[in-house]
Motif scaffolding. Structure first.
Motif, PDB file in Angstrom:
ATOM      1  N   ILE A 171      -6.822  17.625 -26.587  1.00 19.12           N
ATOM      2  CA  ILE A 171      -6.825  19.003 -27.086  1.00 19.12           C
ATOM      3  C   ILE A 171      -8.195  19.320 -27.669  1.00 19.12           C
ATOM      4  O   ILE A 171      -8.862  18.442 -28.226  1.00 19.12           O
ATOM      5  N   ALA A 172      -8.617  20.568 -27.498  1.00 15.32           N
ATOM      6  CA  ALA A 172      -9.908  21.018 -28.021  1.00 15.32           C
ATOM      7  C   ALA A 172      -9.699  22.261 -28.879  1.00 15.32           C
ATOM      8  O   ALA A 172      -9.126  23.255 -28.409  1.00 15.32           O
ATOM      9  N   LEU A 211     -18.185  29.561 -23.419  1.00 14.04           N
ATOM     10  CA  LEU A 211     -17.234  29.815 -22.336  1.00 14.04           C
ATOM     11  C   LEU A 211     -17.277  28.685 -21.306  1.00 14.04           C
ATOM     12  O   LEU A 211     -16.237  28.247 -20.803  1.00 14.04           O
ATOM     13  N   THR A 212     -18.463  28.186 -21.023  1.00 12.85           N
ATOM     14  CA  THR A 212     -18.601  27.053 -20.104  1.00 12.85           C
ATOM     15  C   THR A 212     -17.887  25.822 -20.647  1.00 12.85           C
ATOM     16  O   THR A 212     -17.183  25.119 -19.909  1.00 12.85           O
ATOM     17  N   ALA A 213     -18.053  25.563 -21.948  1.00 16.35           N
ATOM     18  CA  ALA A 213     -17.386  24.402 -22.567  1.00 16.35           C
ATOM     19  C   ALA A 213     -15.869  24.545 -22.499  1.00 16.35           C
ATOM     20  O   ALA A 213     -15.152  23.573 -22.193  1.00 16.35           O
ATOM     21  N   GLN A 220     -10.703  23.033 -19.705  1.00 20.28           N
ATOM     22  CA  GLN A 220      -9.545  23.457 -18.911  1.00 20.28           C
ATOM     23  C   GLN A 220      -9.510  22.768 -17.545  1.00 20.28           C
ATOM     24  O   GLN A 220      -8.441  22.361 -17.080  1.00 20.28           O
ATOM     25  N   GLN A 221     -10.682  22.619 -16.935  1.00 18.90           N
ATOM     26  CA  GLN A 221     -10.741  21.969 -15.616  1.00 18.90           C
ATOM     27  C   GLN A 221     -10.310  20.501 -15.685  1.00 18.90           C
ATOM     28  O   GLN A 221      -9.824  19.942 -14.697  1.00 18.90           O
ATOM     29  N   GLN A 222     -10.473  19.902 -16.854  1.00 16.71           N
ATOM     30  CA  GLN A 222     -10.043  18.512 -17.036  1.00 16.71           C
ATOM     31  C   GLN A 222      -8.585  18.410 -17.496  1.00 16.71           C
ATOM     32  O   GLN A 222      -8.100  17.316 -17.766  1.00 16.71           O
ATOM     33  N   LYS A 268     -22.217  23.785 -34.671  1.00 16.02           N
ATOM     34  CA  LYS A 268     -23.190  24.725 -34.102  1.00 16.02           C
ATOM     35  C   LYS A 268     -23.675  24.269 -32.724  1.00 16.02           C
ATOM     36  O   LYS A 268     -24.881  24.214 -32.471  1.00 16.02           O
ATOM     37  N   PRO A 269     -22.757  23.959 -31.813  1.00 15.64           N
ATOM     38  CA  PRO A 269     -23.168  23.361 -30.544  1.00 15.64           C
ATOM     39  C   PRO A 269     -23.750  24.331 -29.524  1.00 15.64           C
ATOM     40  O   PRO A 269     -24.400  23.894 -28.571  1.00 15.64           O
TER      41      PRO A 269
END
Length: 196
Positions: free
Chosen positions: A3-4, A93-95, A100-102, A192-193
């Motif tokens: 989970i993220a 959004l990319t992260a 989600q893809q994983q 702050k990534p």
């Protein structure tokens, strides 16, 4: 399972969305008029004389108190369609999409109200935990239900929703002191990534 957890304002977005939703609903002139009227309280808040929740409720009451919930919901949905996309950080959004893809569960955990964050989360297939605005007799009061979803309350709300022992890996992303307790839950914490 993995989970993220993502903070919203400042982490996924470039700006705090409280003032953005006010500007969207009320217009720039009304927003600045309100800021002038709220200035004494805002200064006391900056000097830590007024707690964050009380200040937030004063702002919400001033701008949205006595608005019907349906009118507010309609405006929040339009905000998520029309204004919010330009505030989203592409790296964030990319992260999210990489998770989600994983096959990872993704959840936004925010001090902002669910009313104006959840519609965007729903379109992205993301969970949403946020501050909850009180509604009485179908009208927004400006008060919050329970505690502002920040700091330790983020952890409490996460634990209400999820049994964290069921997840092998926990990721967390945040950008402020109010995110530190949530970041401490995770094996993979990023502070702050998405600043570039």
């Amino acid at each position: 399972m993995t989970i993220a957890f993502f903070d919203f304002d400042g982490t996924i977005t470039r700006k705090d969305t409280l003032w953005e939703i006010i500007r969207f609903h009320k217009g720039r002139a009304a927003m600045y008029t309100g800021m002038a009227r709220l200035l004494p309280a805002l200064l006391l808040f900056k000097m830590k004389q007024i707690p964050a929740q009380e200040m937030k409720e004063r702002v919400l009451k001033y701008y949205f108190g006595e608005m019907t919930e349906q009118e507010f919901i309609s405006g929040c949905e339009k905000f998520c369609q029309q204004r919010l996309p330009v505030l989203i950080r592409e790296q964030a959004l990319t992260a999210i999409r990489n998770h989600q893809q994983q096959g990872h569960r993704v959840v936004v955990v925010t001090a902002s109200a669910q009313h104006w964050v959840a519609p965007w989360c729903n379109t992205e297939n993301i969970g949403c935990i946020g501050s909850r605005m009180e509604v009485k007799d179908q009208y927004i009061t400006g008060n919050l239900v329970g505690i502002n979803c920040n700091g330790e309350e983020k952890v409490a709300r996460i634990k209400q929703e999820f049994d964290l022992t069921q997840f092998n890996e926990i990721f967390a992303y945040g950008d402020s002191k109010g995110d530190k307790p949530m970041l401490a839950l995770a094996q993979h914490a990023a502070y702050k990534p998405f600043r570039s």
